[in-house]
Design an enzyme around this catalytic site. Structure first.
Site, short mmCIF file in Angstrom:
data_model
loop_
_atom_site.label_atom_id
_atom_site.label_comp_id
_atom_site.label_asym_id
_atom_site.label_seq_id
_atom_site.Cartn_x
_atom_site.Cartn_y
_atom_site.Cartn_z
N HIS A 19 11.47 -0.31 9.77
CA HIS A 19 10.48 0.44 8.98
C HIS A 19 9.13 0.52 9.70
O HIS A 19 8.27 1.31 9.31
CB HIS A 19 10.30 -0.24 7.62
CG HIS A 19 10.39 0.67 6.44
ND1 HIS A 19 10.86 1.96 6.48
CD2 HIS A 19 10.05 0.46 5.14
CE1 HIS A 19 10.82 2.50 5.27
NE2 HIS A 19 10.33 1.61 4.45
N ASN A 64 5.01 1.99 0.51
CA ASN A 64 5.09 2.84 -0.69
C ASN A 64 3.75 3.40 -1.14
O ASN A 64 3.72 4.30 -1.98
CB ASN A 64 5.74 2.07 -1.84
CG ASN A 64 7.18 1.71 -1.54
OD1 ASN A 64 7.73 2.07 -0.50
ND2 ASN A 64 7.81 1.00 -2.45
#
EC number: 3.1.1.29
Length: 181
Positions: A19, A64
């Site tokens: 990520h 997020n």
């Protein structure tokens, strides 16, 4: 002003995870550049300036909520152009794609940016492949044999990004630098 955003998660536990390829590319660019550190709490991330018109951002909001950091920098600097570098599970490790606009493809970092800033920006999609469990895959570290491929892809992506910044021709850069794996 051009804003280049590398997506990732902050913290030692996330270093070298799939990520965090966006962070890795920003770090690679910084390693080879003279830069000014503009990091300030109002930007919710690490912000660097190269030359007179290039900003590099590593949001510290966790993936997020990346849009919070991007919006803060964009609002302050009124950037004319934005390029976001991110991991993409829909393409294999070793692959590289370029795109402008479109959907987030389920990527929560892009979803946050799209919600707060719109989706009319260039994307540099670095393939990380898809594991059996998506969350544990993207938050997992690269295997030693994958690190060799990753290193080559990041170096290739750096060249593509520098040319994209100069030329502003996504189609030409995509034709020249996209990788299949």
């Amino acid at each position: 002003m051009i804003l280049v955003v590398g997506l990732g998660n902050i913290g030692v536990e996330y270093e070298n995870t799939r990520h965090n390829v966006g962070f890795m590319l920003i770090d690679l660019l910084l390693k080879e550049s003279n830069f000014t550190n503009l990091t300030n709490s109002k930007f919710k991330g690490e912000l660097f300036k190269i030359g007179s018109s290039l900003l590099l951002l590593k949001p510290s909001t966790y993936m997020n909520n990346s849009g919070l950091s991007v919006k803060a920098v964009n609002d302050f600097y009124k950037c004319e152009r934005m390029i976001v570098i991110h991991d993409d599970i829909d393409i294999n490790l070793g692959a590289l794609r370029f795109k402008k606009g479109g959907s987030s493809g389920g990527h929560n970092g892009l979803k946050s940016i799209d919600t707060l800033c719109g989706n009319d920006y260039e994307r540099v999609r670095i393939g990380v492949g898809k594991g059996e469990n998506v969350i544990s895959h993207v938050l997992g570290k690269f295997k030693p044999e994958e690190e060799i491929t990753l290193s080559k892809v990041l170096e290739h992506t750096k060249k593509a990004l520098l040319e994209l910044i100069e030329n502003d021709d996504l189609s030409a850069i995509s034709s020249k630098y996209s990788l299949k794996a």
